[in-house]
Design a protein around this motif. Structure first.
Motif, PDB file in Angstrom:
ATOM      1  N   GLU A 172       0.863  -1.186   0.000  1.00 27.77           N
ATOM      2  CA  GLU A 172       0.000   0.000   0.000  1.00 27.77           C
ATOM      3  C   GLU A 172       0.895   1.229   0.000  1.00 27.77           C
ATOM      4  OE1 GLU A 172      -3.191   2.490   2.764  1.00 27.77           O
ATOM      5  OE2 GLU A 172      -2.670   0.430   3.310  1.00 27.77           O
ATOM      6  N   SER A 205      -2.546   2.207  -4.227  1.00 25.16           N
ATOM      7  CA  SER A 205      -3.075   3.033  -3.137  1.00 25.16           C
ATOM      8  C   SER A 205      -4.333   2.439  -2.524  1.00 25.16           C
ATOM      9  CB  SER A 205      -3.378   4.443  -3.656  1.00 25.16           C
ATOM     10  OG  SER A 205      -4.309   4.384  -4.723  1.00 25.16           O
ATOM     11  N   SER A 206      -4.953   1.461  -3.194  1.00 23.03           N
ATOM     12  CA  SER A 206      -6.201   0.869  -2.706  1.00 23.03           C
ATOM     13  C   SER A 206      -6.117  -0.650  -2.779  1.00 23.03           C
ATOM     14  CB  SER A 206      -7.387   1.383  -3.536  1.00 23.03           C
ATOM     15  OG  SER A 206      -8.599   0.848  -3.068  1.00 23.03           O
ATOM     16  N   PRO A 207      -5.431  -1.280  -1.837  1.00 26.47           N
ATOM     17  CA  PRO A 207      -5.236  -2.736  -1.902  1.00 26.47           C
ATOM     18  C   PRO A 207      -6.532  -3.534  -1.952  1.00 26.47           C
ATOM     19  CG  PRO A 207      -3.733  -1.770  -0.311  1.00 26.47           C
ATOM     20  CD  PRO A 207      -4.673  -0.686  -0.719  1.00 26.47           C
ATOM     21  N   THR A 221      -1.755  -8.481   2.080  1.00 29.54           N
ATOM     22  CA  THR A 221      -1.078  -7.221   1.825  1.00 29.54           C
ATOM     23  C   THR A 221       0.378  -7.353   2.238  1.00 29.54           C
ATOM     24  OG1 THR A 221      -1.776  -6.371   3.994  1.00 29.54           O
ATOM     25  CG2 THR A 221      -3.144  -5.812   2.097  1.00 29.54           C
ATOM     26  N   THR A 240      -0.351  -2.962   5.154  1.00 27.61           N
ATOM     27  CA  THR A 240      -1.551  -2.161   5.355  1.00 27.61           C
ATOM     28  C   THR A 240      -1.169  -1.078   6.355  1.00 27.61           C
ATOM     29  OG1 THR A 240      -3.088  -3.971   4.923  1.00 27.61           O
ATOM     30  CG2 THR A 240      -3.907  -2.144   6.257  1.00 27.61           C
TER      31      THR A 240
END
Length: 363
Positions: free
Chosen positions: A49, A58-60, A78, A81
């Motif tokens: 991220e 930018s938006s996992p 991720t 995060t």
């Protein structure tokens, strides 16, 4: 043992052609890499991220939700995060939603990130990085485990009779890894809660990783979660492979020399000697990865970074073929033979659900 790949989503010029992919091309490439990971039998795909150039993820949860719809078995995670600059209420909601959409194929790695300017962009102070991580995660755990939450703290407005929706799938929150490169406080946090600890050791020598993992294991036992070797550990790694090691070194060198993180610094030979980066044949990658156990102990998750430094998508997919066909099957067999029976596997939604079903009632 889970094996997977992670991406930081950098948009980097290919030093051999001078061409820089567009953001759209890079985002689509990350999706293709995830789909390929499932195709070749890899267990996990994880995305970073970032909220700054030259990175795109930018938006996992948006990306992972799209991948979830196109895969059946792949575990979605991720590589970071941002627990410091993201609202824990939004994290609770987003990842519970992803849990439902993926039928439980999701966990996540909490981290503070490595980009200082992101803090003021989201109204935070970098000097409070550790306290933010501690307070925000404590709230996140409550939001996932309590139907109604009353809460007040230092870094966000209070909550009164708040219910995070949707509730976690089957009442089981996503499993959490705490990722850190250098902060013993994060190893302590992971140990306190009995969560996983991911030592993203890709840029560090093994003695540093050994100390961090050892601290986590020691404190895991201290807090009553079990013997140190029952702690849940993950490691990072970077590889580039060709049939012959000299071909791998020759092809990868320009990408290494111009990489945004470690380029124009130590030589490729120095870096491969001092960090987990392995550039060579599949057998060299197997031998090097098996050696991680010597200083980290029996561990549960190994993630490899394959798509950094401007490597073209075609090359990354070739690396995934080699990883899935020649490397991971051997590593699975060898690690399984070495692992003592009492050492747990990496938690999954199904294993946590089963554990909850068999746990003694507290009522």
């Amino acid at each position: 043992m889970q094996f997977g790949v992670f991406t930081v989503g950098d948009v980097t010029p290919d030093p051999t052609t001078g061409r820089t992919p567009t953001e759209h091309e890079r985002i689509q490439a990350m999706v293709i890499i995830a789909l390929k990971a499932e195709e070749v039998g890899v267990d996990v795909f994880a995305t970073g991220e970032h909220h700054n150039v030259p990175f795109v993820p930018s938006s996992p949860t948006t990306m992972l939700g799209w991948i979830a719809a196109r895969t059946k078995k792949l575990l979605l995670s991720t590589a970071t995060t941002l627990i410091t600059t993201s609202d824990p209420v939004k994290i609770a909601e987003d990842y519970a939603m992803l849990q439902h959409l993926s039928n439980g194929r999701v966990d996540l790695m909490m981290g503070r990130g490595n980009t200082g300017p992101v803090y003021p962009w989201f109204g935070k102070d970098i000097r409070a990085g550790i306290p933010l991580a501690i307070e925000n995660y404590a709230l996140l755990r409550r939001l996932w485990r309590e139907d109604v939450v009353d809460w007040s703290g230092k870094f966000r407005t209070p909550l009164q009779s708040f219910t995070s929706t949707p509730r976690p799938l089957d009442g089981i929150p996503p499993f959490v890894w705490h990722g850190s490169i250098r902060s013993p406080e994060i190893a302590e946090q992971a140990a306190y809660y009995g969560d996983g600890f991911f030592a993203n050791n890709t840029l560090w020598p093994k003695d540093h990783t050994q100390r961090m993992v050892g601290l986590y294991r020691e404190r895991f036992a201290h807090y009553g979660h079990g013997d140190p070797d029952r702690a849940i550990v993950g490691l990072g790694g970077q590889v580039f492979m060709r049939k012959y090691s000299q071909d791998a070194v020759k092809e990868f060198r320009p990408y290494f020399d111009n990489a945004p993180v470690y380029g124009h610094g130590p030589s490729l030979e120095e870096f491969t000697r001092d960090t987990p980066l392995t550039v060579g044949s599949p057998q060299q990658v197997i031998d090097r990865t098996l050696g991680f156990r010597d200083y980290a102990g029996d561990y549960q998750r190994q993630l490899f970074n394959l798509d950094h430094a401007g490597l073209p998508l075609k090359t990354v997919l070739e690396q995934l073929d080699i990883l899935g066909e020649e490397v991971v099957p051997v590593l699975r067999k060898e690690f399984a033979a070495l692992k003592p029976a009492h050492v747990p596997d990496a938690p999954t939604h199904e294993s946590l659900k089963q554990e909850a079903a068999t746990a003694p009632s507290t009522t």
